[in-house]
Design a protein around this motif. Sequence first.
Motif, PDB file in Angstrom:
ATOM      1  N   LEU A  54     -16.473  53.411 -21.798  1.00 30.84           N
ATOM      2  CA  LEU A  54     -17.608  53.394 -22.719  1.00 30.84           C
ATOM      3  C   LEU A  54     -17.581  54.618 -23.619  1.00 30.84           C
ATOM      4  N   PRO A  55     -18.109  54.471 -24.843  1.00 26.25           N
ATOM      5  CA  PRO A  55     -18.233  55.659 -25.699  1.00 26.25           C
ATOM      6  C   PRO A  55     -19.373  56.537 -25.194  1.00 26.25           C
ATOM      7  N   LEU A  56     -19.320  57.810 -25.485  1.00 26.68           N
ATOM      8  CA  LEU A  56     -20.353  58.732 -25.006  1.00 26.68           C
ATOM      9  C   LEU A  56     -21.742  58.362 -25.527  1.00 26.68           C
ATOM     10  N   GLU A  57     -21.801  57.681 -26.673  1.00 21.50           N
ATOM     11  CA  GLU A  57     -23.089  57.265 -27.234  1.00 21.50           C
ATOM     12  C   GLU A  57     -23.819  56.290 -26.305  1.00 21.50           C
ATOM     13  N   GLU A  58     -23.079  55.646 -25.397  1.00 25.24           N
ATOM     14  CA  GLU A  58     -23.688  54.675 -24.491  1.00 25.24           C
ATOM     15  C   GLU A  58     -24.006  55.286 -23.130  1.00 25.24           C
ATOM     16  N   LYS A  59     -24.238  56.583 -23.124  1.00 24.26           N
ATOM     17  CA  LYS A  59     -24.568  57.319 -21.898  1.00 24.26           C
ATOM     18  C   LYS A  59     -25.713  56.671 -21.127  1.00 24.26           C
ATOM     19  N   GLU A  60     -26.722  56.170 -21.855  1.00 24.65           N
ATOM     20  CA  GLU A  60     -27.906  55.572 -21.215  1.00 24.65           C
ATOM     21  C   GLU A  60     -27.568  54.347 -20.375  1.00 24.65           C
ATOM     22  N   LYS A  61     -26.459  53.655 -20.710  1.00 21.89           N
ATOM     23  CA  LYS A  61     -26.053  52.489 -19.924  1.00 21.89           C
ATOM     24  C   LYS A  61     -25.590  52.895 -18.532  1.00 21.89           C
ATOM     25  N   VAL A  62     -25.077  54.118 -18.432  1.00 24.97           N
ATOM     26  CA  VAL A  62     -24.541  54.602 -17.161  1.00 24.97           C
ATOM     27  C   VAL A  62     -25.541  55.492 -16.430  1.00 24.97           C
ATOM     28  N   PHE A  63     -26.126  56.422 -17.180  1.00 26.99           N
ATOM     29  CA  PHE A  63     -27.070  57.380 -16.610  1.00 26.99           C
ATOM     30  C   PHE A  63     -28.416  57.244 -17.327  1.00 26.99           C
ATOM     31  N   PRO A  64     -29.215  56.216 -16.975  1.00 28.41           N
ATOM     32  CA  PRO A  64     -30.489  56.012 -17.673  1.00 28.41           C
ATOM     33  C   PRO A  64     -31.488  57.133 -17.416  1.00 28.41           C
TER      34      PRO A  64
END
Length: 68
Positions: A54-64
Amino acid sequence: MAQNRVKQLREALLMSKAELARKAGVSPLTVDRIERGAACRMATMRKIILALGLPLEEKEKVFPGGDD
């Protein structure tokens, strides 16, 4: 601390803990701890996110529940 989605995403990719650890450059024990909800450093989060493809911009998908 909010539960992360590392295990869910890893399993969806049919990836073992050892494989994720190897791709992220961290120990399997670290992956295990993170999957159980332990806090980790921002650098480790970055490595995990990228290792999951995943790109770093999608951090919320992994660490909400981050800094919204």
